[in-house]
Design an enzyme around this catalytic site. Structure first.
Site, PDB file in Angstrom:
ATOM      1  N   GLU A 228      41.766  48.976  69.896  1.00  0.00           N
ATOM      2  CA  GLU A 228      42.144  48.130  68.769  1.00  0.00           C
ATOM      3  C   GLU A 228      40.964  47.290  68.274  1.00  0.00           C
ATOM      4  O   GLU A 228      40.760  47.124  67.066  1.00  0.00           O
ATOM      5  CB  GLU A 228      43.313  47.216  69.157  1.00  0.00           C
ATOM      6  CG  GLU A 228      44.657  47.912  69.221  1.00  0.00           C
ATOM      7  CD  GLU A 228      45.145  48.363  67.848  1.00  0.00           C
ATOM      8  OE1 GLU A 228      44.617  47.867  66.826  1.00  0.00           O
ATOM      9  OE2 GLU A 228      46.045  49.213  67.800  1.00  0.00           O
ATOM     10  N   GLU A 231      38.613  49.630  66.385  1.00  0.00           N
ATOM     11  CA  GLU A 231      39.153  50.056  65.094  1.00  0.00           C
ATOM     12  C   GLU A 231      39.101  48.940  64.060  1.00  0.00           C
ATOM     13  O   GLU A 231      38.779  49.176  62.887  1.00  0.00           O
ATOM     14  CB  GLU A 231      40.594  50.540  65.260  1.00  0.00           C
ATOM     15  CG  GLU A 231      40.724  51.865  65.968  1.00  0.00           C
ATOM     16  CD  GLU A 231      42.169  52.301  66.126  1.00  0.00           C
ATOM     17  OE1 GLU A 231      42.397  53.421  66.605  1.00  0.00           O
ATOM     18  OE2 GLU A 231      43.086  51.515  65.769  1.00  0.00           O
ATOM     19  N   GLU A 232      39.433  47.712  64.452  1.00  0.00           N
ATOM     20  CA  GLU A 232      39.543  46.629  63.482  1.00  0.00           C
ATOM     21  C   GLU A 232      38.202  45.981  63.155  1.00  0.00           C
ATOM     22  O   GLU A 232      38.008  45.487  62.022  1.00  0.00           O
ATOM     23  CB  GLU A 232      40.520  45.563  63.992  1.00  0.00           C
ATOM     24  CG  GLU A 232      41.955  46.046  64.069  1.00  0.00           C
ATOM     25  CD  GLU A 232      42.938  44.922  64.345  1.00  0.00           C
ATOM     26  OE1 GLU A 232      42.505  43.745  64.424  1.00  0.00           O
ATOM     27  OE2 GLU A 232      44.142  45.212  64.477  1.00  0.00           O
TER      28      GLU A 232
END
Length: 347
Positions: A228, A231-232
């Protein structure tokens, strides 16, 4: 009569068996029974047990038939060779699983389903699971009409279930929880990685928050936290520990929610935010993050801030992942406070 029947081809007999047998007088029943038993089975037809078929055949005739008569035996034998059953595998709890692959109309499906359930009932089976691919959606209504109910659905199939015994079912419920992660990434400058979201409840609020997300199927919590963040924000990081977790209910489509607060150590520092979901991303001094009005009002976030503060001072220990096996050879992560733990249980 016996000689004339013996001259019929097996395929012709298989296709035209029911009418001649119903017209046979009782004295020819033994010949018909012998003929029916000689019909080859290389037509992809799975035979039913004779007792179950005899009841189905006798019950389906328009006039009562003595199940002990030679004519009834002949009809039962004919039906035995004609009716197909669903292929199935046994589950671990006395039930069967059917994975549908063959396209068919509803009438054929119902006929095979009733015959199969009768067969499984005689075997003492309990639950019946039917995995129905999305291509066979035409059979859903027929299955529900026969007493099946929805258990769960995935993008490419629907799982239906049925309980055979005349008792309360013990079918386990579908998955009840969704698992999410909130990720604290803190560098050596006491800065935390924070984002502003383009979607969700924080959209347009100006609130800076930690990266969050949902754990994928088959994904470990520690791996999900690392993913996460990458990805962010484009930041590479390594998992340190679970600081704590929260359980809530009636969250996502009435499902419960497990939310794990994870601590990560950054391995890179240049931010490359995701444009689809993230409005902005930055490294922010921890004290500045904690001073946000939102952080001061939200009870959950206040606890997270306290955990992080205590962790910085060496006064708090979270749960680190230890790769271990339990009842099978498959390896899983156990999250625990390793303070005072020798680790002798791990290999």
């Amino acid at each position: 009569m016996q000689r004339s029947l013996s001259r019929l081809s097996p395929l012709r007999v298989a296709n035209n068996l029911f009418l001649p047998l119903r017209l046979l007088p009782p004295r020819h029943g033994s010949a018909a029974l012998s003929l029916a038993r000689r019909i080859p089975l290389q037509f992809g037809i799975q035979a039913r047990p004779r007792a179950a078929v005899r009841r189905a055949a006798v019950g389906s005739m328009s006039r009562p038939v003595d199940s002990a008569s030679p004519a009834a035996e002949a009809v039962a034998a004919a039906v035995e060779d004609k009716v197909r059953l669903f292929s199935s595998v046994e589950d671990h709890y006395g039930g069967v699983i059917v994975e549908m692959k063959e396209a068919m109309d509803s009438a054929t499906f119902v006929s095979m389903l009733r015959a199969s359930i009768s067969h499984w009932r005689e075997q003492g089976k309990r639950g019946v699971w039917i995995k129905l691919p999305i291509e066979l959606v035409n059979l859903v209504e027929a299955a529900v009409a026969e007493g099946f109910w929805y258990h769960h659905a995935e993008p490419k199939y629907l799982m239906l279930v049925y309980w055979i015994p005349q008792s309360a079912h013990t079918i386990p419920a579908n998955a009840t929880h969704r698992v999410g992660v909130g990720v604290v990434v803190m560098n050596e400058k006491d800065e935390v990685l924070v984002v502003q979201e383009k979607t969700g409840i924080f959209r347009g609020t100006g609130v800076w928050k930690f990266p969050t997300g949902v754990v994928d199927e088959g994904e470990d919590i520690c791996a999900a936290a690392v993913r996460e963040v990458k990805e962010e924000t484009g930041i590479d990081a390594e998992f340190v520990e679970v600081l704590g977790f929260r359980q809530s209910h009636q969250s996502f489509f009435q499902k419960s929610d497990l939310f794990f607060v994870c601590l990560l150590r950054p391995l890179s520092f240049d931010i490359q935010k995701q444009d689809v979901e993230i409005e902005a991303a930055q490294w922010m001094p921890f004290e500045e993050y904690a001073a946000q009005p939102f952080c001061q009002k939200n009870e959950l976030v206040k606890y997270i801030i306290e955990m992080c503060s205590a962790k910085k001072k060496g006064k708090y220990s979270g749960f680190t992942p230890v790769l271990t096996s339990s009842f099978t050879e498959q390896k899983n992560y156990l999250y625990l406070d390793r303070t005072g733990i020798s680790g002798s249980g791990s290999k």
